[in-house]
Every structure is written in C-alpha cells, then in structure tokens.
Design a protein around this motif. Structure first.
Motif, PDB file in Angstrom:
ATOM      1  N   TRP A   1       1.129  -1.265   0.090  1.00 28.59           N
ATOM      2  CA  TRP A   1       0.275  -0.334   0.418  1.00 28.59           C
ATOM      3  C   TRP A   1       0.758   1.308   0.070  1.00 28.59           C
ATOM      4  CZ3 TRP A   1      -4.552  -0.711  -1.555  1.00 28.59           C
ATOM      5  CH2 TRP A   1      -5.496  -2.609  -1.315  1.00 28.59           C
TER       6      TRP A   1
ATOM      7  N   ALA B   1       1.627   3.196  -2.279  1.00 29.81           N
ATOM      8  CA  ALA B   1       0.765   4.540  -2.504  1.00 29.81           C
ATOM      9  C   ALA B   1       0.277   5.564  -2.485  1.00 29.81           C
ATOM     10  CB  ALA B   1      -0.048   3.881  -4.059  1.00 29.81           C
TER      11      ALA B   1
ATOM     12  N   GLY C   1       0.921   9.068  -1.227  1.00 25.63           N
ATOM     13  CA  GLY C   1       1.414   9.584  -2.016  1.00 25.63           C
ATOM     14  C   GLY C   1       0.209  10.353  -2.792  1.00 25.63           C
ATOM     15  N   LEU C   2      -1.183   9.335  -2.344  1.00 26.36           N
ATOM     16  CA  LEU C   2      -2.497   9.508  -2.851  1.00 26.36           C
ATOM     17  C   LEU C   2      -2.897  11.363  -3.187  1.00 26.36           C
ATOM     18  CD1 LEU C   2      -4.672   7.847  -4.122  1.00 26.36           C
ATOM     19  CD2 LEU C   2      -5.287   7.071  -1.774  1.00 26.36           C
TER      20      LEU C   2
ATOM     21  N   LEU D   1      -6.463   3.940  -6.165  1.00 24.30           N
ATOM     22  CA  LEU D   1      -5.965   2.591  -5.501  1.00 24.30           C
ATOM     23  C   LEU D   1      -5.896   1.317  -5.484  1.00 24.30           C
ATOM     24  CD1 LEU D   1      -3.811   3.974  -3.350  1.00 24.30           C
ATOM     25  CD2 LEU D   1      -3.067   3.877  -5.358  1.00 24.30           C
TER      26      LEU D   1
ATOM     27  N   ASP E   1      -6.377  -2.032  -9.928  1.00 21.41           N
ATOM     28  CA  ASP E   1      -5.552  -3.232  -9.402  1.00 21.41           C
ATOM     29  C   ASP E   1      -6.050  -4.487  -9.405  1.00 21.41           C
ATOM     30  OD1 ASP E   1      -3.123  -4.950  -8.859  1.00 21.41           O
ATOM     31  OD2 ASP E   1      -2.545  -3.497  -7.244  1.00 21.41           O
TER      32      ASP E   1
END
Length: 192
Positions: free
Chosen positions: A88, A90, A93-94, A102, A106
């Motif tokens: 997790w 990412a 920087g969300l 996110l 995926d």
C-alpha cells in the motif's frame, strides 16, 4: 428529513465497486477533502477487522467526499504502517485523489464482504467525525448520520480497512452507476 435507517440506506450500504464513482455521477464536481492523514492509534473494530496486535504504528486517512460542494460521506481508512512500505505504498502519495484509484485499478486487490454497521451516538468514531465535520463544513452533521459500511481490501498479504459513513439525505437517491445525474437535496436546502 426523517430518520435514515439501514433499510432506507440499504442500496448505498450494499453497492459494490467504487463509492467515489457512484457519488461523482450525482453532480458536476466530485471532491475528496482530506481531514487527517498520518500515524494514529487503531480502534478496536479496526484491530479486529485487520487481525492486528494491539501494539505497533498505524496509518489513518480521514476524508469527506463531496459532490458539487455538498458533503455526503465521511470515510476513514486504516492499515498497519508496515503496509506503507509494501503493498500500500502508493497511499502515502494519494493526496486528494480518491482511494478508489488504488483499490479498483489493480486486479490483485481483493475486497471482503461489505458489512453495514450503525455507529454508537456517543462512540469515539462518531465524536471524531462530528468534530471534523463541523470544522470542515461549518455545520454539525445530522444526528441521523449513523449508518456506515465497512470492508477490508487485501493486497500482497496486507490489509486496508475502509469505513464509509453516509449522510441520511442519500437515502432517497439510487447509487446506480447507469443513467444520468440523480440530484439530492442536502440539509441546507440546496440540490445536487
């Protein structure tokens, strides 16, 4: 507006897929307002859902989801901070982008069954939401803003819990993705 019950919000509590996408269909402008993001203690329901020990650091993100400026959902996401260095990463920087970016992009991300839950009127989560809501919107949340849905997203062996708490005004609006804009009356008399 009358009391928002589990039955009146059932379609929202059970709607699969991206809540952000469904909300965005209600108006012209969808926005994620970040209220708090960082390391904080997990609550008992989160510990249970994530299967975590009582110790360790956790990452929490709390937001209000707005459509055309009207606040419709308060959401809290939580996970163990070790997952931020792994599956997790990412999330850090969300920023003001929807978490759905996110979760649904995926195919390795799996979601648990949606669990409707009524918040305690005087519980810690409700008190936290009330304080943030008032600060962010300038008005207290509806006393009937009690119904949430909870689920756990898994990726690479790490879990992320998401809780979404709905304004009662959504009870009269269909969360369907098809069709045009629906329009919803907010407590302030404006229409989305």
């Amino acid at each position: 507006m009358g009391i928002a019950s589990r039955d009146s919000l059932r379609a929202w509590l059970r709607a699969p897929g991206s809540l952000s996408r469904r909300l965005a269909r209600l108006g012209q402008h969808f926005e994620v307002q970040i209220l708090r993001q960082g390391t904080h203690p997990l609550r008992a329901q989160e510990l249970k859902a994530l299967g975590l020990p009582r110790r360790g650091c956790t990452f929490v993100r709390e937001v209000i989801l707005r459509v055309d400026g009207a606040p419709l959902v308060w959401a809290r996401s939580s996970l163990h901070t070790t997952a931020l260095a792994g599956p997790w990463a990412a999330l850090k920087g969300l920023g003001a982008k929807p978490l759905a970016n996110l979760l649904y992009a995926d195919p390795r991300v799996k979601r648990s069954e949606l669990q409707p839950r009524r918040l305690s009127r005087n519980g810690h989560t409700r008190r936290q939401m009330q304080k943030q809501w008032l600060h962010a919107t300038g008005a207290p949340p509806s006393a009937q803003m009690l119904w949430s849905r909870n689920s756990v997203f898994s990726r690479g062996g790490a879990d992320l819990r998401v809780m979404e708490l709905f304004v009662p005004d959504l009870a009269g609006i269909s969360p369907k993705l098809g069709g045009g804009r629906q329009g919803v009356r907010t407590g302030c008399g404006s229409k989305l």
